[in-house]
Design a protein around this motif. Structure first.
Motif, PDB file in Angstrom:
ATOM      1  N   ASP A   3       0.829  -1.206   0.000  1.00 24.73           N
ATOM      2  CA  ASP A   3       0.000   0.000   0.000  1.00 24.73           C
ATOM      3  C   ASP A   3       0.863   1.255   0.000  1.00 24.73           C
ATOM      4  O   ASP A   3       0.354   2.357  -0.156  1.00 24.73           O
ATOM      5  CB  ASP A   3      -0.929   0.010   1.219  1.00 24.73           C
ATOM      6  CG  ASP A   3      -2.013  -1.046   1.101  1.00 24.73           C
ATOM      7  OD1 ASP A   3      -2.398  -1.375  -0.041  1.00 24.73           O
ATOM      8  OD2 ASP A   3      -2.474  -1.535   2.139  1.00 24.73           O
ATOM      9  N   ARG A   5       3.469   3.166  -2.035  1.00 22.42           N
ATOM     10  CA  ARG A   5       4.052   3.218  -3.377  1.00 22.42           C
ATOM     11  C   ARG A   5       5.571   3.374  -3.342  1.00 22.42           C
ATOM     12  O   ARG A   5       6.295   2.708  -4.086  1.00 22.42           O
ATOM     13  CB  ARG A   5       3.428   4.344  -4.201  1.00 22.42           C
ATOM     14  CG  ARG A   5       4.056   4.448  -5.601  1.00 22.42           C
ATOM     15  CD  ARG A   5       3.350   5.436  -6.487  1.00 22.42           C
ATOM     16  NE  ARG A   5       2.072   4.951  -6.942  1.00 22.42           N
ATOM     17  CZ  ARG A   5       1.906   4.092  -7.944  1.00 22.42           C
ATOM     18  NH1 ARG A   5       2.957   3.607  -8.562  1.00 22.42           N
ATOM     19  NH2 ARG A   5       0.715   3.717  -8.317  1.00 22.42           N
ATOM     20  N   SER A  34      -3.665  -0.700 -11.425  1.00 22.95           N
ATOM     21  CA  SER A  34      -4.168   0.442 -10.674  1.00 22.95           C
ATOM     22  C   SER A  34      -4.539  -0.005  -9.270  1.00 22.95           C
ATOM     23  O   SER A  34      -4.965  -1.140  -9.042  1.00 22.95           O
ATOM     24  CB  SER A  34      -5.375   1.055 -11.379  1.00 22.95           C
ATOM     25  OG  SER A  34      -6.402   0.109 -11.499  1.00 22.95           O
ATOM     26  N   HIS A  35      -4.369   0.898  -8.341  1.00 23.15           N
ATOM     27  CA  HIS A  35      -4.642   0.596  -6.941  1.00 23.15           C
ATOM     28  C   HIS A  35      -5.292   1.818  -6.319  1.00 23.15           C
ATOM     29  O   HIS A  35      -4.708   2.905  -6.317  1.00 23.15           O
ATOM     30  CB  HIS A  35      -3.335   0.242  -6.224  1.00 23.15           C
ATOM     31  CG  HIS A  35      -3.507  -0.196  -4.809  1.00 23.15           C
ATOM     32  ND1 HIS A  35      -4.319  -1.233  -4.448  1.00 23.15           N
ATOM     33  CD2 HIS A  35      -2.963   0.267  -3.659  1.00 23.15           C
ATOM     34  CE1 HIS A  35      -4.265  -1.394  -3.134  1.00 23.15           C
ATOM     35  NE2 HIS A  35      -3.448  -0.489  -2.643  1.00 23.15           N
ATOM     36  N   ARG A  36      -6.515   1.649  -5.835  1.00 25.64           N
ATOM     37  CA  ARG A  36      -7.284   2.792  -5.328  1.00 25.64           C
ATOM     38  C   ARG A  36      -6.590   3.526  -4.190  1.00 25.64           C
ATOM     39  O   ARG A  36      -6.696   4.727  -4.073  1.00 25.64           O
ATOM     40  CB  ARG A  36      -8.657   2.330  -4.857  1.00 25.64           C
ATOM     41  CG  ARG A  36      -9.605   2.079  -5.989  1.00 25.64           C
ATOM     42  CD  ARG A  36     -10.958   1.735  -5.452  1.00 25.64           C
ATOM     43  NE  ARG A  36     -10.961   0.308  -5.139  1.00 25.64           N
ATOM     44  CZ  ARG A  36     -11.742  -0.276  -4.263  1.00 25.64           C
ATOM     45  NH1 ARG A  36     -12.620   0.424  -3.605  1.00 25.64           N
ATOM     46  NH2 ARG A  36     -11.673  -1.550  -4.042  1.00 25.64           N
ATOM     47  N   GLY A  37      -5.890   2.822  -3.348  1.00 25.44           N
ATOM     48  CA  GLY A  37      -5.267   3.444  -2.184  1.00 25.44           C
ATOM     49  C   GLY A  37      -3.963   4.162  -2.488  1.00 25.44           C
ATOM     50  O   GLY A  37      -3.323   4.679  -1.588  1.00 25.44           O
ATOM     51  N   GLY A  38      -3.552   4.186  -3.751  1.00 27.27           N
ATOM     52  CA  GLY A  38      -2.311   4.863  -4.103  1.00 27.27           C
ATOM     53  C   GLY A  38      -1.078   3.998  -3.918  1.00 27.27           C
ATOM     54  O   GLY A  38       0.037   4.466  -4.089  1.00 27.27           O
ATOM     55  N   ARG A  41       0.870  -2.158  -7.207  1.00 28.48           N
ATOM     56  CA  ARG A  41       0.599  -3.547  -7.558  1.00 28.48           C
ATOM     57  C   ARG A  41       1.209  -3.788  -8.935  1.00 28.48           C
ATOM     58  O   ARG A  41       0.978  -3.010  -9.859  1.00 28.48           O
ATOM     59  CB  ARG A  41      -0.905  -3.835  -7.631  1.00 28.48           C
ATOM     60  CG  ARG A  41      -1.663  -3.614  -6.347  1.00 28.48           C
ATOM     61  CD  ARG A  41      -1.322  -4.690  -5.318  1.00 28.48           C
ATOM     62  NE  ARG A  41      -2.120  -4.583  -4.115  1.00 28.48           N
ATOM     63  CZ  ARG A  41      -1.753  -3.935  -3.020  1.00 28.48           C
ATOM     64  NH1 ARG A  41      -0.617  -3.287  -2.998  1.00 28.48           N
ATOM     65  NH2 ARG A  41      -2.518  -3.922  -1.955  1.00 28.48           N
TER      66      ARG A  41
END
Length: 89
Positions: A3, A5, A34-38, A41
């Motif tokens: 989580d 980056r 893409s990863h909603r939490g920023g 992945r």
């Protein structure tokens, strides 16, 4: 991967050169998801180097078999057969 980056990028900076330097492995292209939490992945295809690749094609079904494929609309649903009570039951 993570989580965080920045931590993910740090891990990739160490991991990718190690994977690429290993002669026993064949490393494919990296894909970032893409990863909603920023966070970060990634997907990476890693296989044994020199492993043979097998492609299989069906030969038992004619290409112009007359079957039709439905496109659009709602997905097909499986019909359930109703169970009946035995006669005289």
């Amino acid at each position: 991967m993570t989580d965080d980056r920045d931590r993910g990028e740090d891990v990739l900076a160490v991991l990718l050169p190690l994977l690429n330097a290993c002669t026993a492995l064949q490393v494919g292209e990296l894909t970032r998801l893409s990863h909603r939490g920023g966070g970060l992945r990634v997907v990476l295809d890693v296989q044994l180097a020199g492993a043979s690749t097998v492609t299989v094609e069906r030969d038992d079904v004619p290409r112009s078999s007359g079957t039709r494929t439905r496109t659009g609309g709602a997905p097909a649903r499986r019909q359930r057969r109703r169970l009946e009570l035995p006669p005289g039951g």
